[in-house]
Design a protein around this motif. Structure first.
Motif, short mmCIF file in Angstrom:
data_model
loop_
_atom_site.label_atom_id
_atom_site.label_comp_id
_atom_site.label_asym_id
_atom_site.label_seq_id
_atom_site.Cartn_x
_atom_site.Cartn_y
_atom_site.Cartn_z
N GLY A 19 2.04 1.06 7.16
CA GLY A 19 1.81 2.42 7.64
C GLY A 19 1.65 3.40 6.50
N VAL A 20 2.54 3.29 5.50
CA VAL A 20 2.45 4.17 4.34
C VAL A 20 1.14 3.95 3.59
CG1 VAL A 20 3.46 4.73 2.10
CG2 VAL A 20 4.94 4.38 4.09
N PHE A 21 0.76 2.66 3.44
CA PHE A 21 -0.48 2.34 2.73
C PHE A 21 -1.69 2.91 3.47
CE2 PHE A 21 -4.14 -0.50 2.05
CZ PHE A 21 -4.29 -0.35 0.68
N ALA A 22 -1.71 2.73 4.80
CA ALA A 22 -2.82 3.25 5.59
C ALA A 22 -2.87 4.77 5.52
CB ALA A 22 -2.70 2.79 7.04
N TRP A 23 -1.69 5.40 5.52
CA TRP A 23 -1.61 6.86 5.48
C TRP A 23 -2.21 7.41 4.19
CZ3 TRP A 23 0.31 9.87 9.45
CH2 TRP A 23 0.48 11.24 9.18
N ARG A 24 -2.02 6.66 3.11
CA ARG A 24 -2.46 7.11 1.79
C ARG A 24 -3.62 6.27 1.25
NH1 ARG A 24 1.06 10.47 -0.64
NH2 ARG A 24 0.31 9.87 -2.71
N LEU A 25 -4.31 5.55 2.13
CA LEU A 25 -5.39 4.68 1.71
C LEU A 25 -6.46 5.49 0.99
CD1 LEU A 25 -6.64 1.81 1.79
CD2 LEU A 25 -7.79 2.51 3.91
N PRO A 26 -6.79 5.14 -0.25
CA PRO A 26 -7.82 5.87 -1.00
C PRO A 26 -9.16 5.85 -0.26
CG PRO A 26 -6.55 4.47 -2.46
CD PRO A 26 -6.17 4.08 -1.06
N ALA A 27 -9.85 6.96 -0.32
CA ALA A 27 -11.11 7.09 0.39
C ALA A 27 -12.15 6.10 -0.13
CB ALA A 27 -11.64 8.51 0.26
N ASP A 28 -12.16 5.84 -1.45
CA ASP A 28 -13.17 4.93 -1.98
C ASP A 28 -12.96 3.51 -1.49
OD1 ASP A 28 -10.84 4.73 -3.45
OD2 ASP A 28 -11.86 4.28 -5.33
N ARG A 32 -15.55 1.44 0.86
CA ARG A 32 -16.03 0.13 0.43
C ARG A 32 -16.06 -0.85 1.60
NH1 ARG A 32 -12.21 -1.80 -3.84
NH2 ARG A 32 -12.78 0.26 -4.66
N TYR A 33 -15.06 -0.76 2.46
CA TYR A 33 -14.98 -1.69 3.59
C TYR A 33 -15.60 -1.14 4.88
CZ TYR A 33 -11.84 -4.50 0.71
OH TYR A 33 -11.32 -5.27 -0.29
N GLY A 34 -15.80 0.16 4.92
CA GLY A 34 -16.32 0.74 6.17
C GLY A 34 -17.67 1.41 6.05
N ALA A 35 -18.37 1.20 4.93
CA ALA A 35 -19.67 1.85 4.73
C ALA A 35 -20.66 1.50 5.84
CB ALA A 35 -20.24 1.46 3.37
N PRO A 40 -27.14 5.06 8.56
CA PRO A 40 -28.10 5.43 7.52
C PRO A 40 -27.56 6.36 6.44
CG PRO A 40 -28.47 6.74 9.48
CD PRO A 40 -27.40 5.73 9.84
N PHE A 41 -26.28 6.75 6.55
CA PHE A 41 -25.68 7.65 5.56
C PHE A 41 -25.09 6.85 4.40
CE2 PHE A 41 -25.67 10.26 9.36
CZ PHE A 41 -26.04 11.51 8.87
N ALA A 42 -25.21 7.39 3.19
CA ALA A 42 -24.63 6.76 2.00
C ALA A 42 -23.88 7.82 1.21
CB ALA A 42 -25.71 6.13 1.13
N LEU A 43 -22.72 7.44 0.65
CA LEU A 43 -21.87 8.37 -0.09
C LEU A 43 -21.75 7.94 -1.55
CD1 LEU A 43 -18.90 8.76 2.45
CD2 LEU A 43 -21.08 9.99 2.40
N THR A 44 -21.56 8.92 -2.42
CA THR A 44 -21.28 8.66 -3.83
C THR A 44 -20.14 9.58 -4.27
OG1 THR A 44 -22.94 10.29 -4.54
CG2 THR A 44 -23.65 7.99 -4.36
N GLY A 45 -19.43 9.15 -5.32
CA GLY A 45 -18.34 9.97 -5.84
C GLY A 45 -17.25 10.23 -4.81
N VAL A 46 -16.86 9.17 -4.09
CA VAL A 46 -15.87 9.31 -3.02
C VAL A 46 -14.46 9.38 -3.61
CG1 VAL A 46 -14.92 8.22 -0.94
CG2 VAL A 46 -17.36 8.05 -1.44
N ARG A 47 -13.67 10.35 -3.13
CA ARG A 47 -12.28 10.47 -3.58
C ARG A 47 -11.45 11.11 -2.48
NH1 ARG A 47 -15.18 14.33 -6.62
NH2 ARG A 47 -14.49 16.49 -6.38
N GLY A 48 -10.12 11.16 -2.73
CA GLY A 48 -9.20 11.63 -1.70
C GLY A 48 -8.67 10.45 -0.91
N THR A 49 -8.32 10.66 0.35
CA THR A 49 -7.87 9.59 1.22
C THR A 49 -8.84 9.45 2.38
OG1 THR A 49 -6.54 10.97 2.74
CG2 THR A 49 -5.48 10.26 0.68
N VAL A 50 -8.66 8.37 3.15
CA VAL A 50 -9.56 8.17 4.29
C VAL A 50 -9.37 9.28 5.33
CG1 VAL A 50 -9.75 5.67 4.02
CG2 VAL A 50 -7.89 6.64 5.39
#
Length: 255
Positions: A19-28, A32-35, A40-50
């Motif tokens: 739960g803690v890991f999911a709460w703070r899961l890095p956005a990048d 990576r796993y949910g692109a 048709p959307f693509a992201l670059t320079g992803v940061r923060g949390t999910v």
């Protein structure tokens, strides 16, 4: 009984850690796993949390839109839906609203406010020697996109500083549009001027993803000779001095 208690304790600890890991899961990592969920959307320079993140760049089919900020809601995930407040901002582009990706793969928008340069619409008209001027802004109150079908769409838009340049030169007062989805999955809309200019505009259009078609009649409101001369070079001249413009194209070149 003791082994069972130990096992339950271990499971509880694992759940807390997960739960803690999911709460703070890095956005990048999440991207990576949910692109594939973004279509048709693509992201670059992803940061923060999910849950609360930022992307330095977001593009749609290779068309750069700007930066993206999102704030995802946690509770809907229990029902298999991804709900997030999003904002895309870059240059003249500003889009913000509530987006939902449903379990069946459809995507819906609610109270999506947008402001984009009219030049973004140029690929739809298929006339490379004509450039659109001004800004198109409005509100998409509700819409659901499923494959090539748009359902429950309603909204309105205003084209401010409307005009064209290039092969022809013309300026209009603000143009207004109301649109709504149709039973066949398309979106139909009307186009009119605000009644303040020398050119009267009356038109309609239909969007059936990814195709768009429409036509509009342009007329000199007060019989101004200069306006009548301009209309001779826009669209197809009509017997009454007005001009008919017909548009057929695709939403984006890559679609």
């Amino acid at each position: 009984m003791r082994p069972i208690k130990i096992l339950l304790s271990i499971l509880l600890v694992l759940l807390v850690v997960a739960g803690v890991f999911a709460w703070r899961l890095p956005a990048d990592v999440g991207y990576r796993y949910g692109a594939h969920l973004l279509g048709p959307f693509a992201l670059t320079g992803v940061r923060g949390t999910v849950w609360d993140g930022h992307a330095d760049g977001v593009s749609l089919l290779g068309n750069d839109l700007g930066e993206l900020d999102w704030h995802a809601r946690k509770r809907p995930l229990l029902g298999g839906e991804l709900v997030a407040d999003v904002r895309i901002k870059g240059g003249e582009i500003d889009i913000a609203g509530l987006m939902t990706r449903h379990g069946d793969g459809s995507v819906s928008a609610e109270d999506l406010r947008f402001s984009v340069p009219a030049s973004m619409v140029e690929p739809m008209i298929g006339a490379p020697d004509v450039h659109l001027l001004g800004t198109i802004s409005g509100v998409l109150k509700d819409a659901t996109l499923w494959t090539a079908s748009v359902r429950n769409a309603t909204g309105h838009a205003r084209w401010s500083g409307a005009g064209v340049s290039g092969a022809v030169e013309a300026r209009f007062t603000d143009l207004l549009s109301e649109f709504a989805s149709q039973p066949d999955g398309s979106v139909a809309g009307t186009l009119s001027d605000d009644g303040q200019g020398e050119v009267a505009v009356n038109g309609r259009y239909s969007l059936h993803v990814p195709l768009i078609s429409g036509e509009a009649t342009l007329a000199a409101r007060n019989g101004d000779p200069q306006v009548l001369e301009m209309l001779r070079h826009i669209g197809t001249p009509q017997a009454d001095g007005s001009s008919k413009v017909v548009v057929e194209g695709r939403m984006l070149k890559a679609l």
